[in-house]
Design an enzyme around this catalytic site. Structure first.
Site, PDB file in Angstrom:
ATOM      1  N   ASN A  13       0.617  -1.081   0.028  1.00  0.00           N
ATOM      2  CA  ASN A  13       0.206  -0.200   0.284  1.00  0.00           C
ATOM      3  C   ASN A  13       1.057   1.440   0.241  1.00  0.00           C
ATOM      4  OD1 ASN A  13      -2.201   1.865   0.986  1.00  0.00           O
ATOM      5  ND2 ASN A  13      -2.658   1.231   2.583  1.00  0.00           N
ATOM      6  N   TRP A  14       1.063   1.681  -1.474  1.00  0.00           N
ATOM      7  CA  TRP A  14       2.006   3.281  -0.904  1.00  0.00           C
ATOM      8  C   TRP A  14       1.130   3.989  -0.421  1.00  0.00           C
ATOM      9  CZ3 TRP A  14       2.893   3.361  -7.114  1.00  0.00           C
ATOM     10  CH2 TRP A  14       3.598   2.101  -7.473  1.00  0.00           C
ATOM     11  N   LYS A  15       0.118   4.126  -0.329  1.00  0.00           N
ATOM     12  CA  LYS A  15      -1.076   5.292  -0.048  1.00  0.00           C
ATOM     13  C   LYS A  15      -0.446   6.801  -0.363  1.00  0.00           C
ATOM     14  CE  LYS A  15      -0.260   3.204   4.972  1.00  0.00           C
ATOM     15  NZ  LYS A  15       0.510   3.479   6.598  1.00  0.00           N
ATOM     16  N   HIS A 105      -9.683   0.858   5.491  1.00  0.00           N
ATOM     17  CA  HIS A 105      -8.018   1.028   6.172  1.00  0.00           C
ATOM     18  C   HIS A 105      -8.185   1.616   6.982  1.00  0.00           C
ATOM     19  CE1 HIS A 105      -3.939   2.306   6.106  1.00  0.00           C
ATOM     20  NE2 HIS A 105      -3.417   1.271   5.884  1.00  0.00           N
ATOM     21  N   GLU A 107      -6.653   4.298   8.075  1.00  0.00           N
ATOM     22  CA  GLU A 107      -6.464   5.370   7.930  1.00  0.00           C
ATOM     23  C   GLU A 107      -8.151   6.680   7.505  1.00  0.00           C
ATOM     24  OE1 GLU A 107      -1.819   5.430   7.305  1.00  0.00           O
ATOM     25  OE2 GLU A 107      -3.041   5.516   5.191  1.00  0.00           O
ATOM     26  N   GLU A 175      -5.212  -4.806  10.956  1.00  0.00           N
ATOM     27  CA  GLU A 175      -3.919  -4.663  10.615  1.00  0.00           C
ATOM     28  C   GLU A 175      -3.968  -3.043  12.277  1.00  0.00           C
ATOM     29  OE1 GLU A 175      -3.886  -1.309   7.979  1.00  0.00           O
ATOM     30  OE2 GLU A 175      -5.902  -1.000   8.704  1.00  0.00           O
ATOM     31  N   GLY A 181       2.616   2.070  10.870  1.00  0.00           N
ATOM     32  CA  GLY A 181       4.329   2.998  11.326  1.00  0.00           C
ATOM     33  C   GLY A 181       4.235   3.042  12.790  1.00  0.00           C
ATOM     34  N   SER A 221       4.209  -2.469  10.567  1.00  0.00           N
ATOM     35  CA  SER A 221       5.431  -2.254  11.279  1.00  0.00           C
ATOM     36  C   SER A 221       5.596  -3.630   9.951  1.00  0.00           C
ATOM     37  CB  SER A 221       5.449  -2.178  11.917  1.00  0.00           C
ATOM     38  OG  SER A 221       5.542  -0.807  12.485  1.00  0.00           O
ATOM     39  N   GLY A 242       2.928  -1.185   4.444  1.00  0.00           N
ATOM     40  CA  GLY A 242       2.573   0.153   4.026  1.00  0.00           C
ATOM     41  C   GLY A 242       4.231   0.654   3.706  1.00  0.00           C
ATOM     42  N   GLY A 243       5.060   1.196   4.723  1.00  0.00           N
ATOM     43  CA  GLY A 243       5.939   2.215   4.674  1.00  0.00           C
ATOM     44  C   GLY A 243       7.500   0.952   3.491  1.00  0.00           C
TER      45      GLY A 243
END
Length: 263
Positions: A13-15, A105, A107, A175, A181, A221, A242-243
């Protein structure tokens, strides 16, 4: 439980990162990197979730170069079409040959106040256009302390399945909000406990056959150094990253967990 024949899925997921030109370069490099490393895409599926503005570029590249990568949208509208400024319908994603779409998600739930009812409506919209919804569920640290493990994710999943029948193809992603994060992932045991509860819920709502075939991902993470532990658990079938999905080397390491952990 039936023998596990579920193909692992590693989803990035590039966000809100990478414009369409950066997306082209990234997808090319990712595909080459995995191919050069001898990755078997039939043994572990790889999917990326770019911003909406990148999807046409990714579609064109994947089709032209016949890249063995799946892709999808980061969100979808509850509406089919009409006066909904800024919304993206499932029909639009399907027209771009998306295979997947992220729904619920954390967010979106937190920053956009998406309720369980909205999530359920989005799942229904996705399935109508043959998109596979990746239904995201998870608890905050406060939820965990108040309700214990799995209670909130199970309740969210039950709500999301309100309009789903047992012919649907879905994916579930656990998640924990407290891990996303933070650099501090859940332990494999914690992920497995919740994943097992989610699979039990799938069996109760949609039947054991659906529960046995549905992939459950862990997200929060995830890195190359910890993916092995998660993938050894019987109810964890992949990761929503994610990141780390924005780093070619790190994401490739996660994708290739079977090689570097000897599974």
């Amino acid at each position: 439980m039936a023998v596990n024949t579920r193909v692992p899925l590693i989803a990035g997921n590039w966000k809100m990162n990478l414009d369409h030109l950066q997306a082209i370069a990234f997808v090319q490099k990712l595909a080459w990197s995995l191919k050069d490393a001898g990755h078997d895409f039939t043994s572990t599926e790889v999917a990326v979730f770019p911003p909406f503005t990148d999807l046409r570029s990714v579609q064109t590249l994947v089709a032209a170069d016949k890249l063995p990568l799946a892709y999808g949208g980061q969100d979808v509208s509850t509406q089919e079409s009409g006066a909904y400024t800024g919304e993206i319908s499932a029909a639009f994603l399907a027209a771009l040959e998306c295979q997947y779409v992220l729904i619920g998600h954390s967010e979106r739930r937190t920053l956009h106040n998406e309720t369980d009812e909205v999530v359920a409506a989005k799942v229904t919209a996705a399935l109508k256009h043959n998109l596979v919804p990746i239904i995201c569920v998870g608890e905050t640290a406060a939820d965990l302390e108040l309700h214990g493990p799995s209670a909130v994710p199970v309740a969210q999943l039950k709500a999301a399945l309100a309009g789903v029948d047992n012919a649907a193809d879905i994916v579930v992603a656990y998640e924990p909000v407290w891990a996303i994060g933070s650099g501090q992932a859940a332990t494999p045991d914690q992920a497995e406990q919740v994943a097992a509860a989610l699979r039990t819920t799938l069996a109760e709502v949609l039947g054991q056959d659906v529960a046995d075939k549905t992939r459950i991902l862990y997200g929060g993470s995830v890195k190359g150094v910890n993916i092995a532990g998660f993938m050894k658990e019987p109810n964890v079938d992949g990761a929503l990253v994610g990141g780390a999905s924005l780093d070619i080397t790190e994401f490739s390491s996660i994708v290739r967990f079977q090689k570097h952990v000897g599974l």
